[in-house]
Design a protein around this motif. Structure first.
Motif, short mmCIF file in Angstrom:
data_model
loop_
_atom_site.label_atom_id
_atom_site.label_comp_id
_atom_site.label_asym_id
_atom_site.label_seq_id
_atom_site.Cartn_x
_atom_site.Cartn_y
_atom_site.Cartn_z
N PRO A 26 0.86 -1.14 -0.07
CA PRO A 26 -0.06 -0.09 -0.03
C PRO A 26 0.92 1.20 0.00
O PRO A 26 1.98 1.53 0.65
CB PRO A 26 -0.88 -0.27 1.39
CG PRO A 26 -0.97 -1.63 1.41
CD PRO A 26 0.38 -2.09 1.04
N GLY A 27 0.73 2.01 -0.95
CA GLY A 27 1.23 3.42 -0.96
C GLY A 27 2.61 3.47 -1.82
O GLY A 27 3.10 4.37 -2.14
N GLU A 28 2.88 2.23 -2.45
CA GLU A 28 3.94 2.15 -3.15
C GLU A 28 3.69 1.99 -4.76
O GLU A 28 2.28 1.15 -5.19
CB GLU A 28 4.93 0.83 -2.76
CG GLU A 28 5.55 1.19 -1.42
CD GLU A 28 6.51 0.11 -1.08
OE1 GLU A 28 6.92 -0.75 -1.85
OE2 GLU A 28 7.14 0.10 0.05
N GLY A 53 -1.78 5.39 -11.39
CA GLY A 53 -2.77 6.38 -11.49
C GLY A 53 -3.79 5.50 -11.73
O GLY A 53 -4.16 4.33 -11.05
N ASP A 54 -4.75 5.38 -12.97
CA ASP A 54 -5.82 4.20 -13.32
C ASP A 54 -5.07 3.02 -13.96
O ASP A 54 -6.02 2.25 -14.14
CB ASP A 54 -6.66 5.04 -13.93
CG ASP A 54 -6.63 5.28 -15.45
OD1 ASP A 54 -5.04 5.55 -15.46
OD2 ASP A 54 -7.31 5.75 -16.18
#
Length: 88
Positions: A26-28, A53-54
């Motif tokens: 998470p966050g990477e 991003g997406d």
């Protein structure tokens, strides 16, 4: 008739289902490099799971535009790096 059953525990160096592959924390944005098997072309690629991003998916090393979200079925960790031989 006797049947011998051997319980098999997967070794870390064997192919494993892609659902068990390490992804990014998470966050990477990037996960670790691993080997993946692409069933469509029967190719083995060095890849990692990336989030931009997406755009999320498996990206092959050497081609940042490549994304494999389908047909990746198995993975395994990269083998250890070769060890230097000591001088005699």
């Amino acid at each position: 008739m006797t049947t011998n059953t051997v319980k098999h525990t997967p070794d870390a160096r064997e192919w494993q289902d892609i659902s068990t592959a390490p992804m990014n924390a998470p966050g990477e944005s990037y996960g670790p490099w691993i080997l993946v098997f692409h069933r469509y072309d029967f190719g083995v690629y060095q890849a990692r799971y990336e989030c931009h991003g997406d755009k999320r998916g498996w990206f092959a090393k050497g081609d940042p535009r490549s994304i494999f979200n389908h047909h990746i079925t198995h993975w395994m960790p990269l083998p250890p790096a070769p060890q230097e031989k000591g001088s005699a």
